[in-house]
Design a protein around this motif. Structure first.
Motif, short mmCIF file in Angstrom:
data_model
loop_
_atom_site.label_atom_id
_atom_site.label_comp_id
_atom_site.label_asym_id
_atom_site.label_seq_id
_atom_site.Cartn_x
_atom_site.Cartn_y
_atom_site.Cartn_z
N TRP A 1 -37.17 10.42 -22.52
CA TRP A 1 -36.66 11.47 -21.65
C TRP A 1 -36.98 11.17 -20.17
O TRP A 1 -36.11 11.32 -19.30
CB TRP A 1 -37.24 12.85 -22.03
N LEU A 2 -38.24 10.74 -19.94
CA LEU A 2 -38.64 10.41 -18.56
C LEU A 2 -37.69 9.38 -17.96
O LEU A 2 -37.29 9.50 -16.80
CB LEU A 2 -40.06 9.83 -18.54
N GLN A 3 -37.36 8.38 -18.76
CA GLN A 3 -36.51 7.31 -18.25
C GLN A 3 -35.08 7.78 -18.03
O GLN A 3 -34.49 7.55 -16.98
CB GLN A 3 -36.55 6.11 -19.21
N SER A 4 -34.56 8.51 -19.03
CA SER A 4 -33.15 8.90 -18.91
C SER A 4 -32.95 9.97 -17.85
O SER A 4 -31.91 10.03 -17.20
CB SER A 4 -32.62 9.38 -20.27
N ALA A 5 -33.97 10.80 -17.62
CA ALA A 5 -33.82 11.87 -16.62
C ALA A 5 -34.15 11.38 -15.20
O ALA A 5 -34.06 12.15 -14.25
CB ALA A 5 -34.72 13.05 -16.99
N GLY A 6 -34.54 10.12 -15.09
CA GLY A 6 -34.92 9.61 -13.77
C GLY A 6 -36.29 10.10 -13.32
O GLY A 6 -36.73 9.85 -12.20
N GLU A 7 -36.97 10.80 -14.25
CA GLU A 7 -38.25 11.42 -13.90
C GLU A 7 -39.37 10.38 -13.82
O GLU A 7 -40.31 10.53 -13.06
CB GLU A 7 -38.56 12.50 -14.95
N LEU A 8 -39.24 9.31 -14.61
CA LEU A 8 -40.28 8.28 -14.61
C LEU A 8 -40.41 7.65 -13.23
O LEU A 8 -41.51 7.54 -12.68
CB LEU A 8 -39.97 7.21 -15.65
N GLU A 9 -39.27 7.28 -12.67
CA GLU A 9 -39.28 6.67 -11.34
C GLU A 9 -39.88 7.64 -10.32
O GLU A 9 -40.69 7.24 -9.48
CB GLU A 9 -37.84 6.31 -10.95
N GLN A 10 -39.48 8.89 -10.42
CA GLN A 10 -40.01 9.90 -9.49
C GLN A 10 -41.52 10.05 -9.60
O GLN A 10 -42.23 10.09 -8.61
CB GLN A 10 -39.37 11.26 -9.75
N ARG A 11 -41.99 10.18 -10.86
CA ARG A 11 -43.43 10.35 -11.05
C ARG A 11 -44.19 9.14 -10.52
O ARG A 11 -45.24 9.26 -9.91
CB ARG A 11 -43.78 10.53 -12.54
#
Lengths: 330, 330
Positions: A263-273
Motif C-alpha cells: 500500500w505504501l508503495q502504490s499510494a506513493g506514501e513510501l516515498e513521502q515518508r
C-alpha cells in the motif's frame, strides 16, 4: 581496526578500509556490519565516509517499528516475528533500543534471551543500541544504524523500543510501518497510552490473545480506531491477535506487514515518508553541527555569554537568539 | 486590542501598547497578564517587543514544576498548594499544561474544577496552556509564558503537567524546583516511571497518604533514592506525605519548597539552572528561526531537494547537512 586518528597515514589506511567494510557487509559478513554500526554509534571520524559509501545501497528494506508498554511481550513477539520472516526467506535486521537508566546504570529491560534462538542464523542480524536518556528516546545515530542494515541487504529491519512516551512517536517517524503491541490486563497503562498509540499504529497486535480480556481489548481498540476520520484510500490499520509465545498468529502479522508495504508503495506514501525522514535526519545533523559550533569556542562560549545576560534580565531570549544567529550565519 | 497587522499606523498603535500592558500586568491586572500570555501563545508579531519589555522585571519568582502519573491527584494537590501559598501571602501563578489529543480533539485531563476556588483571588493567576503534540510535551512558548508571570510579580509559579514520558523531563528543565507526586495503588505505572522520576525530583510528595500502601510507597522511594550517589553538599530530596483533598501536609510541602529555594541560592545552583535554561531557550528560538528559513523558500525548498536526494540514495544525510549549512550560514 578502523579506529584511527584522522591524521596522515592513519587516515589513509582507515579510509581505504571503509569501502572494504561496506563490500563485506553487503556480502552478509556480520562482523563488518557490526563494525560499521560501531563506527556509527561511536560517532567515528569515519562516519561521513561510511554514510557516503552506504547511500547508493539504501532504500531496499522495509523498516518496521515495534512498540508497546512494558509487559505486552515485545521481545517474545519480535523473536517470533523474526522466525516467521525467516520462514518466508527474508533477511532480517533487528535493532533493540534499550532504555538504560543513567541512574541505575542498568537496563530497564533485560530479557533478550529468546533472541538467541537466532544467534546462529547468518541471515538475521541483531543489535542492541543505547538509547538517549532514561526515557528510551532514540539516539540520533539510530537512523544511521538503519542505513547500515539496509545497505547490508536486510529485507526487513525491526526496531524494537519500550513504549514510553516520546520513543513511540520517534519510532513512528523512523519506520515505514509501525506495529503497536497491546495485551489484555495491562490496566491503566493502556488507557493512558491510548491517545498516543491511536495515531501512530499501522498495524495493531493484541498479544497474549489466549488470556481473558483479549477480545475486549480488540473491541475497544476497534471502536476507538473507528472514530478516526480517514480519507478515501487511506490505510485502515488492521488488528491481529497473536500468542507470540506459541508462535500463533505471526503468519497473519507478516501478511499484514506485506500488505502495508504494498500500500505504501502504490499510494506513493513510501516515498513521502522516506523524504520526510531524510529531511528530519538532515536537519538533526545540521542542528547538531551548529550547536557544537555555538558551544565550541574555548573558554566561555558566545552562547554562554548570551545565556548569562538573559538569565540576569539584561537581555531577552529573542534578542539573544538573533545575536547568536548573526554571529554564526554571517 | 493588540492584535494588529505589523504595518503602518496599526503597528505604531500596537507598539505603544506593549509598555502599557507590561505596566498594568506588573500592577496585578489579570486581563493584561492574560493578554500578554495570549500574545506569547499566538506567536504574535509583537512577541519580540513583549519579551524585551519583560526582561528587566524577570528573575524573582520560584518556578515549581509539578508532575506525576494520571490519578495521583495533581490538580487537587496544585489547588491545595495554591491555598497554602496564599496563606503565606505569596502571589501565585499557575500554568496548567493540558495534553489534548489532536486525535480526539478532547482534553485527556478535564477536572480543573477545584481551581475555581481561586477564581476570585486577584493574587492568583491561573492559565491553561496547550501542549505540543499528544504526549503532553511543553509548547516552546511555555518559557515565555513563565516570563510573563514572573515579570507580573508572581512569587511562585506552579507548572502542572501530566507525567508521561518526555514532559516530566522537560518540566524539570524549566523549573527551579521539581515536585514529583506519587500515590499508593498506582501499580505498574509507578514501576515504569521510577527510573525517570528518581532523577528529576527535588521534592517527592506521597499523596493520598490515608490510603493503604502509602508507607510502602515512601519506603520504596526512600530506598531507591538512597542508592543515588550524591556529592557532599548536594540537595537530598525529601519525601512528604499529604492528603491533598483534606489539605493535610501542605504546610510541610511549602516549608520544603522554601528550603529548596534557599539551598538553590546559597549553593549557586539557582544561577546555574537559570543560565542553563536561558541557553536552551535561546537555542530553541535560534533553531526554530533557522528551520523556518530552511523551509521558507517558495515552492520546493532547499531542504526538500536535499531530502529527496537522500531518500533516493543519491546523497547521504551528512553531505546534505553540510550543503544545507553552507547555503544558510555563508
Amino acid at each position: 581496526m578502523p579506529t584511527t586518528t584522522p591524521t596522515g597515514g592513519g587516515r589513509r589506511r582507515a579510509a581505504a578500509s571503509v569501502p572494504d567494510l561496506v563490500a563485506r557487509a553487503r556480502d552478509g559478513d556480520p562482523r563488518s556490519v557490526a563494525r560499521l554500526i560501531s563506527l556509527v554509534e561511536d560517532e567515528s571520524p569515519l562516519l561521513r565516509e561510511v554514510m557516503a559509501a552506504l547511500a547508493p545501497h539504501t532504500g531496499h528494506a522495509q523498516i518496521i517499528g515495534i512498540t508497546g508498554s512494558p509487559g505486552v511481550g515485545k521481545s517474545t513477539s519480535t523473536s517470533a516475528l523474526v522466525t516467521e520472516l525467516r520462514r518466508h526467506g527474508r533477511r532480517v535486521g533487528v535493532l533493540a533500543v534499550d532504555p538504560s537508566s543513567p541512574f541505575s546504570g542498568g537496563a530497564l529491560l533485560g530479557d533478550r534471551v529468546r533472541m538467541q534462538d537466532h544467534a546462529l542464523d547468518r541471515d538475521v542480524y541483531i543489535r542492541s543500541m543505547a538509547s538517549r536518556g532514561h526515557l528510551g528516546g532514540l539516539s540520533w545515530t539510530t537512523p544511521q544504524a538503519l542505513r547500515v542494515l539496509d545497505a547490508a541487504g536486510c529485507d526487513v529491519i525491526l526496531i524494537e523500543t519500550v513504549g514510553v512516551g516520546q520513543s513511540e512517536v520517534e519510532i513512528a517517524g523512523l519506520a515505514d510501518t509501525t506495529v503497536v503491541l497491546l495485551a489484555p490486563g495491562m490496566g491503566d497503562g493502556i488507557q493512558a497510552a491510548k491517545a498516543g498509540i491511536l495515531e501512530i499504529g499501522d498495524l495493531y497486535v493484541v498479544n497474549k490473545a489466549d488470556r481473558d480480556g483479549a477480545d475486549q481489548v480488540r473491541r475497544d481498540l476497534r471502536s476507538m480506531l473507528a472514530l478516526a476520520d480517514r480519507p478515501e484510500g487511506a490505510w485502515r490499520p488492521p488488528i491481529v491477535k497473536t500468542v507470540a509465545q506459541r508462535a500463533e498468529g505471526l503468519d497473519e502479522v507478516v501478511a499484514k506487514l506485506e500488505e502495508h508495504f504494498d500500500w505504501l508503495q502504490s499510494a506513493g506514501e513510501l516515498e513521502q515518508r522516506r523524504t520526510r525522514r531524510a529531511r528530519d535526519e538532515i536537519e538533526a545533523i545540521a542542528v547538531t553541527a551548529l550547536r557544537s559550533r555555538w558551544g565550541d569556542v574555548h573558554g566561555r562560549s558566545e552562547l554562554d555569554e548570551l545565556a548569562a545576560a538573559v538569565a540576569t534580565g539584561k537581555s531577552d531570549p529573542y534578542t539573544a537568539a538573533d545575536e547568536l544567529l548573526e554571529a554564526f550565519t554571517e
